[in-house]
Design a protein around this motif. Structure first.
Motif, PDB file in Angstrom:
ATOM      1  N   ASP A  21       8.136  -1.562   3.936  1.00  0.00           N
ATOM      2  CA  ASP A  21       7.582  -1.621   5.291  1.00  0.00           C
ATOM      3  C   ASP A  21       7.026  -0.281   5.760  1.00  0.00           C
ATOM      4  OD1 ASP A  21       9.966  -0.310   5.542  1.00  0.00           O
ATOM      5  OD2 ASP A  21      10.795  -1.620   7.094  1.00  0.00           O
ATOM      6  N   GLU A  22       7.029   0.725   4.884  1.00  0.00           N
ATOM      7  CA  GLU A  22       6.407   1.996   5.223  1.00  0.00           C
ATOM      8  C   GLU A  22       4.916   1.914   4.931  1.00  0.00           C
ATOM      9  OE1 GLU A  22       6.497   6.740   3.966  1.00  0.00           O
ATOM     10  OE2 GLU A  22       8.039   5.366   3.221  1.00  0.00           O
ATOM     11  N   GLU A  23       4.108   2.149   5.938  1.00  0.00           N
ATOM     12  CA  GLU A  23       2.667   1.992   5.772  1.00  0.00           C
ATOM     13  C   GLU A  23       2.100   3.110   4.903  1.00  0.00           C
ATOM     14  OE1 GLU A  23       0.711   1.631   9.508  1.00  0.00           O
ATOM     15  OE2 GLU A  23       1.563  -0.343   9.924  1.00  0.00           O
ATOM     16  N   LEU A  24       1.488   2.710   3.792  1.00  0.00           N
ATOM     17  CA  LEU A  24       0.882   3.656   2.863  1.00  0.00           C
ATOM     18  C   LEU A  24      -0.547   3.203   2.558  1.00  0.00           C
ATOM     19  CD1 LEU A  24       3.809   4.077   0.292  1.00  0.00           C
ATOM     20  CD2 LEU A  24       3.146   5.686   2.093  1.00  0.00           C
ATOM     21  N   PRO A  25      -1.432   4.131   2.246  1.00  0.00           N
ATOM     22  CA  PRO A  25      -2.785   3.729   1.831  1.00  0.00           C
ATOM     23  C   PRO A  25      -2.735   3.017   0.480  1.00  0.00           C
ATOM     24  CG  PRO A  25      -2.480   6.079   1.521  1.00  0.00           C
ATOM     25  CD  PRO A  25      -1.261   5.590   2.245  1.00  0.00           C
ATOM     26  N   GLU A  43       3.126  -8.364   1.273  1.00  0.00           N
ATOM     27  CA  GLU A  43       4.325  -7.884   0.596  1.00  0.00           C
ATOM     28  C   GLU A  43       4.623  -6.424   0.926  1.00  0.00           C
ATOM     29  OE1 GLU A  43       7.411  -9.102  -2.024  1.00  0.00           O
ATOM     30  OE2 GLU A  43       5.691 -10.268  -1.302  1.00  0.00           O
ATOM     31  N   PHE A  44       3.563  -5.639   1.149  1.00  0.00           N
ATOM     32  CA  PHE A  44       3.714  -4.205   1.382  1.00  0.00           C
ATOM     33  C   PHE A  44       2.887  -3.796   2.592  1.00  0.00           C
ATOM     34  CE2 PHE A  44       4.273  -4.994  -3.105  1.00  0.00           C
ATOM     35  CZ  PHE A  44       5.387  -4.228  -3.436  1.00  0.00           C
ATOM     36  N   ALA A  45       3.486  -2.970   3.443  1.00  0.00           N
ATOM     37  CA  ALA A  45       2.742  -2.447   4.587  1.00  0.00           C
ATOM     38  C   ALA A  45       1.678  -1.469   4.093  1.00  0.00           C
ATOM     39  CB  ALA A  45       3.700  -1.753   5.551  1.00  0.00           C
ATOM     40  N   THR A  46       0.487  -1.559   4.645  1.00  0.00           N
ATOM     41  CA  THR A  46      -0.598  -0.668   4.230  1.00  0.00           C
ATOM     42  C   THR A  46      -1.233  -0.017   5.445  1.00  0.00           C
ATOM     43  OG1 THR A  46      -2.200  -2.494   4.244  1.00  0.00           O
ATOM     44  CG2 THR A  46      -1.108  -1.995   2.150  1.00  0.00           C
ATOM     45  N   ASP A  47      -1.922   1.082   5.195  1.00  0.00           N
ATOM     46  CA  ASP A  47      -2.537   1.867   6.257  1.00  0.00           C
ATOM     47  C   ASP A  47      -4.018   2.062   5.923  1.00  0.00           C
ATOM     48  OD1 ASP A  47      -3.018   3.526   8.400  1.00  0.00           O
ATOM     49  OD2 ASP A  47      -2.307   5.319   7.373  1.00  0.00           O
ATOM     50  N   GLY A  48      -4.887   1.557   6.770  1.00  0.00           N
ATOM     51  CA  GLY A  48      -6.320   1.732   6.570  1.00  0.00           C
ATOM     52  C   GLY A  48      -6.883   0.766   5.537  1.00  0.00           C
TER      53      GLY A  48
END
Length: 308
Positions: free
Chosen positions: A133-137, A171-176
């Motif tokens: 849940d940590e937003e990553l590119p 499934e995964f937090a994403t950023d941008g």
């Protein structure tokens, strides 16, 4: 003892064969090197390669039709067709980041079943200390190399943009917006997916793309999906303006590649139609090491521009 070595700007390739049991020995490479037939010398065979168009030579020995690494050269590198010998010329420098310590990471897998292009298997890399849940590119490749999927296949492009990406982001937090990268035909597939869905990706990193045209690449006309590839490339070159929101794009290529001319042509046209475009090159051929050596600073710069 016969040993392959660099002599000034030349590479002298040698093969030990004291009894001259072989009838023909030559040097094989992915590059046009002219006549690479080795001549008989005391103890074996020798060829001097001059005016090389690369800063590192990747090659095999051709011993009576059997391609093999050079037993006198301890340097080998992997590739899609097995191990090759390689030798650096004076100007070659390996990337500085190879000596840096690695980052603890985890690899996971995700399967998207029953898409229009069949099942798509995805491998995901993330730092070991990152939670889902940590937003990553997100940096994404088109997937496993399969000619039918990559050759301007609309079903696969739709699967990638409408099924694979949503499955990852659930499934995964994403950023941008994600960045899509690929090599060779994978770079072509990345451009095709982004061209048909321009708002999906924030950036493209295209390495040695197979942007074949009939005039520049007649040697590739036997490729089974030649018409699909050249047809899509022609449609891109026919465009007078890129779609609004088209992703920032970096193209990189080896200067000794057959793909070099078609990559330059694609770079120039994308810039002409309004795509924010950058370029990078190294003196190498169509190899995995060429693609490794163009990652920094060119991928680094692209990610900074897209995700800043």
């Amino acid at each position: 003892m016969l040993v392959t070595e660099v002599d000034g700007e030349d590479v002298v390739v040698r093969y030990a064969d004291p009894d001259h049991a072989a009838t023909h020995v030559g040097v094989w490479a992915h590059l046009p090197l002219g006549d690479t037939t080795m001549r008989r010398v005391d103890g074996g065979w020798e060829a001097r390669l001059t005016d090389l168009p690369v800063d590192r030579l990747e090659y095999l020995l051709d011993v009576d039709g059997d391609l093999r690494p050079d037993p006198s050269n301890p340097r080998t590198t992997d590739g899609p067709f097995g191990h090759h010998s390689w030798i650096p010329l004076p100007a070659y420098r390996e990337p500085h980041w190879l000596g840096r310590p690695g980052i603890a990471a985890e690899r996971g897998s995700l399967t998207i079943a029953r898409t229009g292009a069949g099942r798509v298997d995805v491998e995901l890399w993330s730092p070991a200390d990152a939670s889902n849940d940590e937003e990553l590119p997100l940096l994404l490749s088109p997937g496993p190399r399969r000619n039918q999927r990559y050759a301007a296949n609309p079903s696969y492009a739709r699967a990638l943009t409408a099924r694979v990406l949503p499955a990852i982001t659930r499934e995964f937090a994403t950023d941008g917006r994600p960045v899509l990268m690929g090599q060779s035909l994978g770079a072509f597939a990345a451009l095709h997916a982004a061209w048909t869905s321009p708002a999906t990706f924030g950036g493209l990193f295209l390495q040695s793309g197979s942007f074949f045209t009939a005039s520049l690449d007649p040697q590739e006309s036997g490729f089974e999906y030649w018409h699909e590839v050249t047809g899509f490339v022609a449609s891109v070159h026919a465009a007078s303006q890129a779609a609004p929101g088209a992703p920032t794009t970096t193209l990189v290529c080896g200067t000794a590649e057959e793909n070099y001319a078609n990559n330059v042509a694609m770079r120039d046209h994308l810039a002409e139609v309004g795509v924010d475009t950058a370029w990078g090159e190294v003196r190498d051929g169509h190899t995995w090491t060429c693609w490794r050596d163009t990652l920094d600073p060119h991928l680094t710069d692209l990610l900074a521009r897209v995700w800043a």
